[in-house]
Design an enzyme around this catalytic site. Structure first.
Site, short mmCIF file in Angstrom:
data_model
loop_
_atom_site.label_atom_id
_atom_site.label_comp_id
_atom_site.label_asym_id
_atom_site.label_seq_id
_atom_site.Cartn_x
_atom_site.Cartn_y
_atom_site.Cartn_z
N HIS A 112 -82.53 5.44 132.77
CA HIS A 112 -81.62 4.90 133.77
C HIS A 112 -80.40 5.80 133.87
O HIS A 112 -80.22 6.74 133.08
CB HIS A 112 -81.21 3.46 133.43
CG HIS A 112 -80.35 3.33 132.20
ND1 HIS A 112 -79.37 2.38 132.08
CD2 HIS A 112 -80.31 4.02 131.04
CE1 HIS A 112 -78.78 2.48 130.91
NE2 HIS A 112 -79.33 3.48 130.25
N HIS B 106 -80.84 9.29 131.72
CA HIS B 106 -81.11 9.47 130.30
C HIS B 106 -82.02 8.31 129.87
O HIS B 106 -82.14 7.32 130.57
CB HIS B 106 -79.81 9.50 129.49
CG HIS B 106 -79.05 8.21 129.52
ND1 HIS B 106 -78.26 7.84 130.59
CD2 HIS B 106 -78.97 7.20 128.63
CE1 HIS B 106 -77.72 6.65 130.35
NE2 HIS B 106 -78.14 6.24 129.16
N ASP C 142 -91.54 -0.88 131.01
CA ASP C 142 -91.98 0.14 130.07
C ASP C 142 -92.38 1.43 130.80
O ASP C 142 -93.17 1.40 131.75
CB ASP C 142 -93.15 -0.36 129.23
CG ASP C 142 -93.48 0.55 128.06
OD1 ASP C 142 -92.56 1.24 127.56
OD2 ASP C 142 -94.65 0.56 127.64
N HIS C 143 -91.80 2.55 130.35
CA HIS C 143 -92.03 3.87 130.94
C HIS C 143 -91.68 3.90 132.42
O HIS C 143 -92.38 4.48 133.23
CB HIS C 143 -93.47 4.35 130.69
CG HIS C 143 -93.68 4.75 129.27
ND1 HIS C 143 -93.98 3.83 128.29
CD2 HIS C 143 -93.59 5.95 128.66
CE1 HIS C 143 -94.10 4.46 127.13
NE2 HIS C 143 -93.86 5.75 127.32
#
Length: 143
Positions: free
Chosen positions: A19, A44, A84-85
């Site tokens: 984000h 990051h 997730d990911h």
């Protein structure tokens, strides 16, 4: 009949996401001043750990506050499948115009879990470990 004991059940999941901390309500200069390196235009990432705690009476028949399989499913739907990911700012519509701070992330997870649970009153706490040192707790309180 005596009062049923109250117990707390916590399940932990980990997910990876990236984000950028950037508020559309601030200038680019203000964003950089407030969020520093976390305002990097390329974003990051974090390996988040989320603990969800359920609180309630122990059921006489099952001996459980909630079936752990049910809690696992709710967390899979509300956390893992959605984040997730992923790039939180680009892949999760909720954060398109809201800063993806850990505070806002905790509220989002709480609201998502509440919407999926048959008995959302059992939800007690969402705890997010953004890093080993940075931990956010949300218990559904609103002002």
């Amino acid at each position: 009949m005596s009062a049923r004991p109250i117990a707390y059940l916590t399940r932990r999941e980990t997910f990876s996401a990236c984000h950028r901390l950037h508020s559309p309500l601030l200038t680019d200069e203000e964003n950089l001043q407030i969020f520093s390196k976390c305002n990097n235009p390329n974003g990051h990432g974090h390996n988040y750990t989320v603990e969800v705690t359920i609180r309630g009476p122990i059921d006489e028949k099952t001996g459980m506050v909630m079936n752990l399989s049910e809690l696992k499913l709710h967390m899979e739907q509300s956390i893992m499948n959605m984040m997730d990911h992923k790039n939180l700012d680009k892949d999760v519509p909720h954060f398109h115009h809201l800063v993806s701070t850990t505070e806002n992330l905790a509220v989002f997870i709480w609201d998502s879990l509440s919407a999926n649970m048959a008995n959302p009153s059992l939800l007690y706490e969402v705890k997010i470990f953004e890093t080993e040192k940075n931990i956010m707790i949300y218990r559904g309180e609103r002002e």
